[in-house]
Design a protein around this motif. Structure first.
Motif, short mmCIF file in Angstrom:
data_model
loop_
_atom_site.label_atom_id
_atom_site.label_comp_id
_atom_site.label_asym_id
_atom_site.label_seq_id
_atom_site.Cartn_x
_atom_site.Cartn_y
_atom_site.Cartn_z
N CYS A 1 0.84 -1.20 0.00
CA CYS A 1 0.00 0.00 0.00
C CYS A 1 0.87 1.25 0.00
O CYS A 1 2.08 1.18 0.25
CB CYS A 1 -0.94 0.00 1.21
SG CYS A 1 -2.25 -1.22 1.13
N LEU B 1 1.48 5.27 -4.31
CA LEU B 1 1.40 6.58 -4.94
C LEU B 1 1.24 7.65 -3.86
O LEU B 1 0.19 7.70 -3.21
CB LEU B 1 0.23 6.63 -5.92
CG LEU B 1 0.19 5.49 -6.95
CD1 LEU B 1 -1.07 5.58 -7.79
CD2 LEU B 1 1.44 5.51 -7.82
N ALA C 1 -1.80 10.22 -4.22
CA ALA C 1 -3.16 9.66 -4.28
C ALA C 1 -3.72 9.55 -2.86
O ALA C 1 -2.97 9.41 -1.88
CB ALA C 1 -3.14 8.29 -4.95
N SER D 1 -3.80 3.99 -2.27
CA SER D 1 -3.34 3.18 -3.39
C SER D 1 -2.85 1.84 -2.87
O SER D 1 -2.41 1.71 -1.73
CB SER D 1 -2.22 3.89 -4.17
OG SER D 1 -1.11 4.14 -3.32
N LEU E 1 -3.44 -2.53 -10.00
CA LEU E 1 -3.06 -1.28 -9.34
C LEU E 1 -4.34 -0.52 -9.04
O LEU E 1 -5.02 -0.04 -9.94
CB LEU E 1 -2.15 -0.45 -10.23
CG LEU E 1 -1.77 0.94 -9.70
CD1 LEU E 1 -1.01 0.84 -8.39
CD2 LEU E 1 -0.95 1.71 -10.74
N VAL F 1 -6.41 2.54 -7.10
CA VAL F 1 -6.24 3.91 -6.62
C VAL F 1 -7.60 4.43 -6.16
O VAL F 1 -8.60 4.26 -6.85
CB VAL F 1 -5.68 4.83 -7.73
CG1 VAL F 1 -5.49 6.25 -7.19
CG2 VAL F 1 -4.36 4.28 -8.26
N ALA G 1 -6.75 -0.63 -1.07
CA ALA G 1 -6.65 0.80 -1.38
C ALA G 1 -7.65 1.61 -0.57
O ALA G 1 -7.35 2.73 -0.12
CB ALA G 1 -6.86 1.03 -2.87
#
Length: 946
Positions: free
Chosen positions: A470, A473, A476, A479, A490, A492, A589
């Motif tokens: 985790c 990003l 973000a 993510s 992936l 997000v 996420a």
């Protein structure tokens, strides 16, 4: 009747004595007036049907015509048909209307009324909801391929509900997501029933023509599609039907109404034949495997009843099936391909990595094609003489024309010269590719059954290695990267306010916003290929919806978490069950974004090898956990199940064979539960783990409650007030509701707090006695000044309440823009505020030896001075006068008035001035006395809020 320009009497197409035949059953009927086949020669008034015959008398593989059953037509029918241009009114099916069971009610099925030129058309009516479905075939078959050329289109016409589209274009455009999902529901159960080797392109069109808001058209559309195919010429194995099953309390309801579905904890779509299940899809609120099996049993019983009625309808008005159009590869080709590639296939299937294995299989396929080409069995070029053009057809003659050998030529006859031809190869390259794929599937299934090991070395219950992380990003809101074997997602998460919600346009004309949605994308790079990028495909929409429904039951309510949540799942690697990887990655996420989930959710895809006796097994179906792409393509089932350790939230099953039974499904569900538990255990090992807190880049959302009647004050005229607040504070959005709920979305805490303060001041309920500091004078009038105590809230401070001394004009002491402290002394019936600055001023100490000319003298002056002293002793100077002192002062004023006669006051100028001064003072004391019983609230230097 159309005029015949040639002057020759038109002959109906079916009255011609000769016809073109592909088999003993199928006959082609062509009109002699068809311009496409008119010849310049006048030897015969009939069109030469032999033009369609290949020169060697054998039907060409590259030219085929859709066959129609020869109708039995009487002379009277022929005459009637001649009057309708040869269309043959009697060739159409007679209108048929039947009622068939549809759960606890019946639906009306009509055919032969409309769409009579289609191969099959049906109008299905449930209540006042009507679905029209048609099936059509292409006349010429397409090139052989490894899939059935079926296309399905479903459309919900807005006119069905008495509406038009809400956008600029009033015509329905590209399919909405809901329509795409129903297209998939129709397509998936139909495809397994289609017979292999039928390559005529088949198109199924379905429209919702009427919608009553109570009976959903989706399950009705599946059933209507199954009936339309059943009565058409499309060769298929069994008639299908579809139903929806809901759960109300402990009772299962088949095809519930939209009102009943609002309280249902299960939404199950089931389609199948009278003896097997072909497709299930749906979502539920943590339903156990045992309860789901009960729902499937209820749905299967309903489908069986429908299919029984459909079979009766097919016997009554069904068209003959085009079984003669089926073209399968020669049986001996299977033996030849297996002999050439068998040994190497065993080695290739043991390669664990997907890309090397795919390349090895491709090279092996090329080797088989080259080997057969070298031996003359196949040719990659077109066989001479097999492709005919229209000009070729026009240059040839009727089949009844004789070949004159001795040179005698009758008038109108010509010589037909023999054409030398090469020997036709036994197989085509397409046939070899189809057979190679079947042989590959057979060897893969045998490898699993005989060896007990799959291509990557796992056992049937084995799960591929799982890793997850985790916080990948930093910018973000949340993510996660989830990897299972060679499948990777992936995910997000983006958080936002209501403006980020997805608006859903539907037939019900109800404004619907989705606060949670998951969008799935499958780029070609995920499988190492080059492909076209564009709008999301139907597969992407379907997979994204499945993952979305799996995660939705664990989300907090809007009151608990007032955010709109968007999840993006981008598949970066794919080798099976990418939708279930999206479930796992999306769950991680969401936790990384700080969304308080009820529990964790995981998904797994199950496979099946049904006929194990073929490969030396004991006949027991073999269930496979966590299938790969090759096992999905070569297996008999793709069963996706998502949920927590003990219950299910979403599911989807596709069958590639004639269907499965409940015992097989039960075994697959139990094995899937064990697989989910193992996946959840691996997700707990995520490194780094989810942050479980809001990102510093995520917006801040504050919810406050105001009086409903105050909402318009926040909005202002034409939205001016809310726009000015947003511009002043810098918040992102302010969303108001009619019930008084106000949601403020901000990027930082300071702007949020400032907005809260402004809205609190706008919507406050003022209380007499409240004190407001440093307030701005907005305007000045002859009778006083207007002071803004809060943004948008002003009150009048009368000229008599501005100072302790007498003031002729307010402009003499104050100007617009000055800041003063005021106290609220009255709120009248209209909600207008009366303020006082003088109430907060210290009472001046007067010198009795030097009375001012503007102050009263004598007994009256003494009373006022006494009252001021009493007020000074009992109340701090910055607050209101004490109630007891006010009462005492009032009493003394009344005593003075009693002692002084009106004539005496009138005769003395000094008395007149004294009375003029006392009157406003008396009014002020009365106001103070009225407000003295109420508590004075407020904090110096701060705004007063509710």
């Amino acid at each position: 009747m159309l005029t015949n320009p040639s002057g020759v009497r038109s002959t109906p197409c079916y009255s011609h004595p000769s016809y073109f035949t592909f088999s003993n059953r199928c006959k082609l009927l062509l009109s002699p007036n068809c311009p496409r086949f008119l010849s310049s020669k006048k030897s015969s008034k009939f069109c030469p049907l032999s033009l369609l015959l290949p020169r060697n008398g054998v039907p060409s593989n590259r030219f085929a015509v859709r066959a129609l059953a020869e109708p039995e037509v009487s002379e009277s029918d022929a005459a009637a048909a001649d009057g309708c241009g040869g269309a043959g009114g009697s060739c159409f099916l007679q209108p048929v209307s039947v009622k068939i069971p549809f759960g606890d009610r019946e639906i009306l099925v009509e055919t032969g009324h409309i769409g009579r030129q289609a191969s099959g058309s049906v109008m299905a009516t449930d209540g006042e909801t009507i679905v029209y479905t048609s099936v059509c075939l292409s006349d010429v078959p397409s090139e052989p391929s490894d899939f059935f050329p079926l296309s399905v289109n479903y459309q919900e016409r807005f006119s069905a509900a008495g509406r038009t589209s809400g956008g600029f274009f009033k015509r329905e455009g590209r399919p909405r997501d809901n329509e795409v999902l129903i297209c998939r529901l129709i397509d998936r159960p139909l495809r397994p029933t289609m017979l292999k080797g039928f390559y005529h392109e088949t198109q199924l069109l379905s429209w919702v023509l009427s919608y009553d808001g109570l009976h959903s058209p989706d399950a009705l559309a599946i059933t209507a599609a199954g009936i339309a195919v059943a009565i058409s010429e499309v060769p298929h194995s069994k008639a299908i039907a579809g139903v929806r099953v809901g759960l109300l309390g402990d009772k299962f309801v088949v095809n519930p109404t939209t009102k009943e579905m609002e309280d249902s904890t299960l939404d199950l779509f089931l389609a199948g034949t009278d003896g097997a299940i072909l497709m299930i899809e749906g979502y539920c609120d943590f339903l156990s495997e045992e309860k789901l099996l009960e729902a499937v049993q209820v749905g299967q019983d309903a489908v069986r009843d429908i299919c029984t009625s459909v079979e009766s309808l097919v016997k009554k008005c069904g068209k003959p099936k085009m079984h003669d159009a089926i073209k399968l590869p020669p049986p001996e080709l299977y033996r030849i391909v297996e002999k050439i590639a068998g040994d190497e296939l065993h080695k290739v299937l043991q390669i664990r990595s997907k890309i090397p294995r795919r390349k090895a299989i491709s090279l092996l396929e090329e080797k088989v094609i080259n080997t057969l080409t070298d031996k003359g069995y196949i040719s990659t070029e077109d066989t001479p003489g097999t492709v005919e053009t229209i000009q070729d057809l026009l240059d040839e003659e009727d089949e009844d024309e004789e070949i004159v050998v001795d040179g005698e030529v009758d008038e109108g006859d010509v010589h037909i010269k023999p054409v030398s031809r090469k020997s036709t190869p036994l197989f085509t390259e397409v046939d070899v590719k189809l057979v190679f794929k079947d042989v590959l599937s057979k060897f893969l299934r045998r490898h699993i059954v005989e060896g007990g090991k799959r291509s990557d070395g796992r056992s049937p219950e084995g799960i591929r290695p799982i890793t997850s992380r985790c916080g990948l990003l930093p910018r973000a809101h949340g993510s996660a990267l989830f990897t299972r074997g060679e499948t990777q997602s992936l995910a997000v998460v983006t958080l936002g306010d209501k403006q980020m919600a997805q608006k859903v346009d539907n037939l019900a004309n109800v404004e619907e916003y989705k606060r949670f949605y998951l969008q799935y994308s499958f780029p070609p790079s995920s499988v190492g290929e080059v492909g076209r990028m564009g709008a999301p495909s139907r597969r992407e929409i379907g997979h994204g919806t499945l993952a979305e429904r799996a995660l939705e039951p664990v989300l907090p309510t809007e009151d608990e978490f007032p955010y709109t949540i968007r999840v993006e799942s981008t598949i970066t690697e794919s080798n099976g069950s990418s939708s279930m990887a999206s479930v796992c990655g999306g769950c991680l996420a969401l936790q990384d974004a700080g969304v308080p989930l009820k529990c964790s959710i995981a998904g797994i895809a199950m496979g099946l090898v049904l006929d194990t006796e073929e490969f030396g097994g004991d006949g027991t179906p073999l269930i496979l956990s966590d299938i790969t792409g090759a096992e999905d393509a070569s297996g008999d089932m793709d069963f996706k199940v998502a949920g927590n350790e003990d219950a299910i939230t979403a599911f989807q099953m596709d069958i590639k064979v004639g269907g499965i039974t409940l015992p097989i499904m039960k075994e697959a569900l139990l094995q899937a539960r064990n697989g989910r538990r193992r996946v959840l255990a691996e997700m707990m090992k995520c490194s780094p783990p989810p942050a479980k807190g809001l990102s510093k880049y995520a917006p801040l959302i504050h919810i406050m409650k105001v009086a409903p009647e105050k909402v318009n004050i926040i909005i202002g005229s034409g939205g001016k007030m809310v726009k000015s607040i947003i511009g002043e504070t810098g918040v992102e959005a302010i969303d108001t509701q009619d019930d008084g709920i106000v949601k403020i979305t901000a990027k930082d805490l300071s702007s949020l707090e400032k907005t809260i303060s402004i809205i609190s001041n706008l919507t406050m309920v003022p209380t007499v006695g409240d004190i407001y500091r440093n307030c701005e004078i907005k305007s000045i009038a002859p009778y006083g000044v207007f002071v803004e105590i809060a943004p948008g809230r002003e009150g009048l401070c009368h000229i008599s309440e501005l100072t302790s001394d007498w003031l002729a004009k307010a402009e003499d002491a104050f100007k617009v823009g000055d800041h003063v402290d005021v106290k609220l002394i009255e709120v009248n019936g209209k909600g207008q505020l009366r303020l006082s600055r003088r109430a907060l001023l210290p009472v001046p100490e007067t010198n009795p030896e030097e009375p001012s000319s503007k102050q009263p003298t004598g007994d009256t002056a003494e009373v006022i001075a006494d009252s001021d002293k009493a007020s000074d002793k009992s109340t701090p100077k910055k607050y209101a006068t004490d109630a007891k002192a006010d009462a005492l002062a009032e009493e003394k004023i009344e005593q003075v008035k009693d002692k002084s006669s009106a004539t005496k006051l009138a005769s003395s100028p000094e008395s007149n001035s004294t009375e003029n001064t006392l009157l406003p003072r008396k009014k002020a004391f009365k106001r103070i006395r009225k407000s003295s019983s109420k508590a004075v609230t407020g904090v110096s230097g701060k705004d007063v809020t509710l």
